[in-house]
Write an enzyme that holds these catalytic residues in place. Structure first.
Site, short mmCIF file in Angstrom:
data_model
loop_
_atom_site.label_atom_id
_atom_site.label_comp_id
_atom_site.label_asym_id
_atom_site.label_seq_id
_atom_site.Cartn_x
_atom_site.Cartn_y
_atom_site.Cartn_z
N PRO A 76 0.81 -1.22 0.00
CA PRO A 76 0.00 0.00 0.00
C PRO A 76 0.85 1.27 0.00
CG PRO A 76 -0.22 -1.19 2.10
CD PRO A 76 0.57 -2.06 1.18
N GLU A 116 3.62 -7.23 7.94
CA GLU A 116 3.86 -5.79 7.76
C GLU A 116 4.72 -5.49 6.54
OE1 GLU A 116 2.34 -3.37 9.70
OE2 GLU A 116 1.28 -5.17 10.37
N ARG A 168 -4.52 -9.29 -20.17
CA ARG A 168 -5.53 -9.01 -21.18
C ARG A 168 -5.01 -8.08 -22.28
NH1 ARG A 168 -7.90 -4.12 -20.69
NH2 ARG A 168 -9.86 -4.56 -21.74
N ASP A 205 -10.21 1.17 -24.15
CA ASP A 205 -10.26 1.12 -22.68
C ASP A 205 -10.28 2.52 -22.09
OD1 ASP A 205 -10.21 -1.61 -22.61
OD2 ASP A 205 -8.07 -1.77 -22.16
N1 ADE Z 1 -0.86 -4.99 0.06
C1 ADE Z 1 -1.75 -4.57 0.98
N2 ADE Z 1 -2.51 -3.58 0.51
C2 ADE Z 1 -2.12 -3.36 -0.78
C3 ADE Z 1 -2.51 -2.47 -1.81
N3 ADE Z 1 -3.48 -1.58 -1.63
N4 ADE Z 1 -1.87 -2.54 -2.98
C4 ADE Z 1 -0.89 -3.41 -3.17
N5 ADE Z 1 -0.46 -4.28 -2.25
C5 ADE Z 1 -1.07 -4.26 -1.06
#
Ligand code: ADE
Length: 256
Positions: A91, A118, A160, A175
């Site tokens: 994230p 984590e 794809r 797209d």
């Molecule tokens: N791992 C946990 N959350 C994630 C996200 N939003 N994008 C990519 N990998 C992740």
């Protein structure tokens, strides 16, 4: 394209044998290889994580295990590629977009390293950045329980785009987020038979057979939907013609 995925849950990737991905693999367009990370852990419990330096909640994935796993996957290169592009979902990564999907689709070899807990000890990314292209990428502003679901999303978005994966009928040039006439526009509503369902009619124009008018109507609907749902995208729409500007002015006089 060769895709390797190293994970403590290789079974998570069963959906990659279904539908378009499954067919692409059968046809040899996609060579997906799944690996169990724990195979590179040498203690009796096949430990892959440890407590974080500096304290705090959760566990961090150990660098030695990931290092051995990545070295060993890189040691069996396909004939047409020397090194993979290493993709680490997190994230805290750069955002994965259609532009990035197009870039990845042009690569001969991707290696995904989805983490649990984590995340992976940062020295792993630093170590491989000196040898490979390493991307830490996020699929959106939310936190998943691990990177596996993000890998499924990215592999499908990339696969794809590979020649021969979609039929011609589903051209990827239309797209929403791809460079082209629909870039930064959301696609409008679609309909099929019957012409009336539960008293709801298909917009008449779509039954008219007038291709020019239908194309214009579709573009107006795309502009409307983008204005209503993702107004921030409209500023990035390129090459607005006169009819586009008129459609926008009808939606909001400030946009005309
Ligand atoms: N791992 C946990 N959350 C994630 C996200 N939003 N994008 C990519 N990998 C992740």
């Amino acid at each position: 394209m060769r895709i390797d995925v190293v994970s403590i849950f290789p079974e998570y990737f069963a959906p990659l044998s279904v539908s378009l991905m499954g067919k692409a693999r059968e046809r040899g367009i996609l060579d997906i290889r799944l690996h169990q990370l724990r195979d590179w852990a040498h203690d009796v419990h096949h430990t892959v994580d440890d407590t974080p330096y500096g304290g705090g909640p959760g566990m961090v994935m150990k660098p030695e295990v990931w290092g051995e796993a990545i070295d060993s996957v890189c040691a069996e290169p396909p004939p047409d590629a020397i090194t993979p592009r290493l993709v680490v979902p997190t994230p805290s990564g750069r955002r994965f977009t259609q532009q990035v999907a197009l870039e990845y689709a042009a690569e001969p070899w991707l290696l995904f390293a989805p983490a649990r807990y984590e995340g992976i000890d940062s020295r792993v990314m630093a170590e491989y950045a000196s040898r490979l292209r390493v991307d830490e990428v996020s699929i959106g502003d939310y936190v998943l329980a691990g990177g596996e679901a993000a890998v499924l999303v990215m592999v499908e978005a990339v696969a794809r785009l590979l020649p021969g994966v979609l039929g011609n009928a589903n051209s990827v040039t239309d797209d929403s987020f791809a460079p082209g006439p629909m870039q930064n526009l959301l696609e409008g509503p679609v309909y099929t038979k019957p012409p009336v369902w539960r008293g709801r009619e298909v917009p008449e124009i779509l039954l008219s057979g007038h291709h020019g008018k239908i194309a214009r109507w579709r573009r107006d609907e795309a502009l409307r939907r983008t204005y209503e749902r993702r107004p921030e995208l409209l500023t990035a729409v390129q090459d607005l013609d006169k009819a586009d500007r008129r459609a926008l002015a009808d939606l909001d006089p400030d946009l005309g």
